[in-house]
Design a protein around this motif. Structure first.
Motif, PDB file in Angstrom:
ATOM      1  N   GLY A   1       0.779  -1.228   0.000  1.00  0.00           N
ATOM      2  CA  GLY A   1       0.000   0.000   0.000  1.00  0.00           C
ATOM      3  C   GLY A   1       0.808   1.275   0.000  1.00  0.00           C
ATOM      4  O   GLY A   1       0.248   2.376   0.084  1.00  0.00           O
TER       5      GLY A   1
ATOM      6  N   LYS B   1      -5.389   8.162  -1.122  1.00  0.00           N
ATOM      7  CA  LYS B   1      -6.659   7.936  -0.420  1.00  0.00           C
ATOM      8  C   LYS B   1      -7.787   7.905  -1.456  1.00  0.00           C
ATOM      9  O   LYS B   1      -7.856   8.745  -2.348  1.00  0.00           O
ATOM     10  CB  LYS B   1      -6.917   9.029   0.606  1.00  0.00           C
ATOM     11  CG  LYS B   1      -8.209   8.833   1.395  1.00  0.00           C
ATOM     12  CD  LYS B   1      -8.461   9.958   2.385  1.00  0.00           C
ATOM     13  CE  LYS B   1      -7.537   9.838   3.566  1.00  0.00           C
ATOM     14  NZ  LYS B   1      -7.867  10.831   4.632  1.00  0.00           N
TER      15      LYS B   1
ATOM     16  N   GLN C   1     -14.215  -0.723   4.226  1.00  0.00           N
ATOM     17  CA  GLN C   1     -13.163   0.208   4.631  1.00  0.00           C
ATOM     18  C   GLN C   1     -12.143  -0.490   5.534  1.00  0.00           C
ATOM     19  O   GLN C   1     -10.919  -0.354   5.347  1.00  0.00           O
ATOM     20  CB  GLN C   1     -13.796   1.385   5.366  1.00  0.00           C
ATOM     21  CG  GLN C   1     -12.841   2.474   5.799  1.00  0.00           C
ATOM     22  CD  GLN C   1     -13.553   3.537   6.636  1.00  0.00           C
ATOM     23  OE1 GLN C   1     -14.174   3.231   7.656  1.00  0.00           O
ATOM     24  NE2 GLN C   1     -13.488   4.786   6.183  1.00  0.00           N
ATOM     25  N   LYS C   2     -12.637  -1.260   6.484  1.00  0.00           N
ATOM     26  CA  LYS C   2     -11.766  -1.991   7.407  1.00  0.00           C
ATOM     27  C   LYS C   2     -10.973  -3.075   6.676  1.00  0.00           C
ATOM     28  O   LYS C   2      -9.765  -3.243   6.900  1.00  0.00           O
ATOM     29  CB  LYS C   2     -12.602  -2.608   8.522  1.00  0.00           C
ATOM     30  CG  LYS C   2     -11.804  -3.415   9.553  1.00  0.00           C
ATOM     31  CD  LYS C   2     -12.702  -3.989  10.620  1.00  0.00           C
ATOM     32  CE  LYS C   2     -11.894  -4.759  11.664  1.00  0.00           C
ATOM     33  NZ  LYS C   2     -11.148  -5.889  11.079  1.00  0.00           N
TER      34      LYS C   2
ATOM     35  N   ARG D   1      -8.171  -1.666   4.555  1.00  0.00           N
ATOM     36  CA  ARG D   1      -7.073  -1.200   5.407  1.00  0.00           C
ATOM     37  C   ARG D   1      -6.245  -2.381   5.924  1.00  0.00           C
ATOM     38  O   ARG D   1      -5.014  -2.365   5.899  1.00  0.00           O
ATOM     39  CB  ARG D   1      -7.633  -0.398   6.579  1.00  0.00           C
ATOM     40  CG  ARG D   1      -6.538   0.180   7.503  1.00  0.00           C
ATOM     41  CD  ARG D   1      -7.125   1.019   8.634  1.00  0.00           C
ATOM     42  NE  ARG D   1      -7.929   0.212   9.544  1.00  0.00           N
ATOM     43  CZ  ARG D   1      -9.232   0.339   9.702  1.00  0.00           C
ATOM     44  NH1 ARG D   1      -9.899   1.257   9.015  1.00  0.00           N
ATOM     45  NH2 ARG D   1      -9.896  -0.436  10.546  1.00  0.00           N
ATOM     46  N   ASP D   2      -6.922  -3.440   6.352  1.00  0.00           N
ATOM     47  CA  ASP D   2      -6.222  -4.584   6.930  1.00  0.00           C
ATOM     48  C   ASP D   2      -5.455  -5.388   5.879  1.00  0.00           C
ATOM     49  O   ASP D   2      -4.348  -5.871   6.144  1.00  0.00           O
ATOM     50  CB  ASP D   2      -7.221  -5.509   7.642  1.00  0.00           C
ATOM     51  CG  ASP D   2      -7.832  -4.869   8.879  1.00  0.00           C
ATOM     52  OD1 ASP D   2      -7.297  -3.823   9.328  1.00  0.00           O
ATOM     53  OD2 ASP D   2      -8.838  -5.397   9.382  1.00  0.00           O
TER      54      ASP D   2
ATOM     55  N   ASN E   1      -3.622  -2.130   3.223  1.00  0.00           N
ATOM     56  CA  ASN E   1      -3.049  -0.926   3.826  1.00  0.00           C
ATOM     57  C   ASN E   1      -3.378   0.318   3.007  1.00  0.00           C
ATOM     58  O   ASN E   1      -2.552   1.212   2.824  1.00  0.00           O
ATOM     59  CB  ASN E   1      -1.520  -1.054   3.993  1.00  0.00           C
ATOM     60  CG  ASN E   1      -0.937   0.053   4.857  1.00  0.00           C
ATOM     61  OD1 ASN E   1      -1.591   0.550   5.779  1.00  0.00           O
ATOM     62  ND2 ASN E   1       0.293   0.459   4.557  1.00  0.00           N
TER      63      ASN E   1
ATOM     64  N   GLN F   1      -6.343   3.511   2.386  1.00  0.00           N
ATOM     65  CA  GLN F   1      -7.330   4.296   3.121  1.00  0.00           C
ATOM     66  C   GLN F   1      -8.534   4.591   2.223  1.00  0.00           C
ATOM     67  O   GLN F   1      -8.376   5.092   1.112  1.00  0.00           O
ATOM     68  CB  GLN F   1      -6.714   5.610   3.614  1.00  0.00           C
ATOM     69  CG  GLN F   1      -5.513   5.419   4.528  1.00  0.00           C
ATOM     70  CD  GLN F   1      -5.862   4.617   5.770  1.00  0.00           C
ATOM     71  OE1 GLN F   1      -6.835   4.907   6.459  1.00  0.00           O
ATOM     72  NE2 GLN F   1      -5.052   3.593   6.057  1.00  0.00           N
TER      73      GLN F   1
END
Length: 588
Positions: free
Chosen positions: A407, A412, A432-433, A436-437, A440, A442
């Motif tokens: 990432g 973004k 969204q989560k 990110r996990d 990486n 946003q």
């Protein structure tokens, strides 16, 4: 946790019983009709988003379609009772020649447009073949109120030549070669080549028939000034709050018992966006139907509807796999998602099963592990379509291949969506989560009204956007239409229906060959090849295939559910509370 949820539901039920005024019974004055049916009553329902446009050539959203389908009719319509086959409406009969290119339609006599101020004396006149010709000619005319020319482009003979001749508002010196009025009640349409879906297109909202007088009087105002031939006509529109339709007393159809249609006096459509508030109104008796349920209460409602006494037992729960797919669309023409590797990385990074099971509480048919086309067509096996399962290694591999290892340096991204209650905003938070996990990256969530989402879709003003692709006719082609690039425009100009602005010449050739087929078997094989090709390019993220949960008051009769959520209120009626249903003749 489950006990807490059940307690919350019980408290909600007690609150509804103890608070709020009792609803007015809109069915007190029901009058018996033949076959155990009844006249009268007001059907009250809710839509989570307001209509955008009721003018047939400008209908691009399902909310407008559902309202317009009660007001207008085309030469054909869909059979609501489950199979959604195409059946005659304004057309009484038709013939097609041996080449499958010349269609001759006989119109019903005595069909009247709604009474309206656009007619002399305010009295609606009879529909003729000239009206069909007028509407189809306007469909082939360049105009900002026409977003549906693709229905006839390359299909009806001479349609493209006429369309090109109307550039800049010009009036062509010749008419469309393939549209010919034979007599007052007969119209003939000649196609460029056989088209397996031509009759289906004549049942779509964009081919609804309206009078020339209405367009000349109202112009752009036909967005709400709807004049058709359907069982209901517009009584009032309170923008963004309520639409009321009233019975068309001059409607031409009768039911199998000889009853003049429609039965119900009026339809009131409210626009409550919050699904929990909608449930409150339904439980209080202020709504006769609820489509889609608040995610938090699905399990409890499923249990309560099985109980014979008390709770929700006085309601009917209808469940049906839908011709609807929930997706995120990439903007593949510009920005970071122009790179197919980025699109694949995002597609592999989503755990669809977790979303369906835990975020939606199972309110869906199955996770979107295949293509855009849902599992609603028995002769179209979606398991053979290339899809994307949750795979962390693949997701990270493709993002690194695109130049963003782990990432690093990835910008973004904004996801635009309308919430439709809270189900889609909850899904967005989970996505969204997960992004990110896994990657990486946003993701910023931007919640907007439906009208603004539609404008963003058409103009390409987005990076990632939530869409619900709903069939307005029962064919895989209705879904693959999204990937056809013939009508893709530059960013900033309206592009419909290819929202992702995806382009693949091989896909277009397969798609066109499928449409020109003379059998659905041959067409579906080609559509499947085309869909496989598109999905390998990942222009969208398929999230899940929907299932319709619909609650009806037990007094609502003859309102069949179907996979397309196509609604025809013409034969729907209310049953009196004291009526003995077992003594009455059953409905088909």
């Amino acid at each position: 946790m489950r006990n807490i949820i059940i307690c919350q539901f019980v408290m909600l039920s007690l609150f509804l019983v103890g608070c709020g005024s009792e609803s007015e019974d809109t069915t007190k004055s029901l009058q018996p009709a033949n076959g155990g049916r009844y006249y009268g009553g007001v059907f009250r329902l809710n839509e989570s988003e307001y209509i955008k446009n009721l003018f047939p050539h400008n209908i691009v959203d399902v909310y407008s379609y559902r309202v317009a389908a009660q007001i207008y009719e085309g030469l054909f319509k869909f059979d609501q009772g489950g199979n959604l086959k195409v059946i005659p409406a304004l057309a009484e009969s038709y013939e097609v020649d041996d080449s499958y290119t010349v269609y001759t339609f006989k119109l019903r006599k005595g069909v009247l447009f709604h009474d309206d101020a656009c007619f002399p004396g305010g009295t609606g006149r009879e529909v003729t073949a000239e009206d069909v010709k007028y509407c189809f000619t306007r469909l082939c005319t360049q105009d900002r109120n026409n977003r549906a020319f693709d229905i006839f482009d390359g299909v009806v003979k001479g349609a493209r030549a006429y369309y090109d001749a109307t550039v800049g508002g010009k009036t062509p010196s010749t008419e469309i070669e393939g549209i010919k009025v034979i007599d007052k009640y007969t119209i003939q349409i000649t196609l460029e080549a056989p088209n397996v879906l031509f009759l289906t297109h004549l049942a779509r909202p964009q081919t609804f028939i309206f009078p020339k007088e209405a367009y000349e009087k109202y112009g752009n105002e036909m967005r709400v000034k709807a004049v058709g031939t359907g069982p209901y006509k517009v009584a009032s529109i309170d923008e963004d709050i309520k639409i009321k339709l009233v019975k068309n007393d001059k409607y031409y159809r009768k039911d199998k018992h000889g009853n003049q249609l429609p039965f119900i006096d009026a339809i009131e459509i409210n626009f409550i966006r919050d699904k929990k508030t909608e449930l409150f109104e339904f439980r209080k008796g202020n709504l006769d139907m609820m489509y889609r349920l608040p995610t938090d209460y699905i399990i409890e409602i499923l249990e309560e509807t099985q109980v014979e006494d008390g709770g929700l037992s006085k309601y009917e729960l209808q469940r049906e796999p839908e011709m609807q797919t929930q997706i995120f669309s990439f903007m593949s023409m510009d920005g970071v998602f122009k790179d197919v590797n980025v699109r694949k990385a995002f597609s592999f990074a989503i755990d669809r099963k977790k979303i369906l099971d835990f975020v939606l509480n199972g309110e869906g048919y199955e996770p979107g592990m295949h293509g855009l086309t849902p599992p609603s067509f028995p002769d179209y096996d979606i398991t053979k379509i290339h899809g994307y399962d949750f795979n962390i290694d693949s997701a990270q591999y493709y993002l690194a291949k695109a130049g963003f290892p782990k990432g690093q340096g990835f910008p973004k991204i904004t996801l635009d969506l309308n919430p439709e209650g809270d189900r889609h905003s909850n899904v967005a938070l989970e996505v969204q989560k997960q992004l990110r996990d896994v990657l990486n990256v946003q993701l910023e969530i931007n919640i907007l009204p439906h009208a603004q989402i539609t404008d963003k879709c058409l103009k390409g003003n987005f990076s990632l956007i939530r869409l619900s692709w709903v069939a307005d006719y029962p064919s895989p082609q209705n879904f693959l239409w999204m990937f056809y690039s013939k009508y893709v425009t530059p960013l900033g100009e309206n592009s419909y229906p290819n929202i992702p602005r995806y382009k693949n010449e091989k896909f277009d050739r397969l798609y066109e060959k499928a449409i020109a087929s003379t059998s659905s078997v041959e067409a579906n094989k080609l559509f499947m090849d085309a869909e496989n090709l598109a999905m390998r390019d990942a222009p969208i993220i398929v999230l899940w295939y929907d299932e319709c949960y619909r609650l009806l008051s037990s007094r609502v009769k003859n309102f069949q559910n179907n996979p397309m959520q196509y609604r025809d209120f013409s034969e729907v009626y209310f049953e009196p509370e004291t009526s003995n249903a077992s003594e009455k003749e059953g409905d088909n």
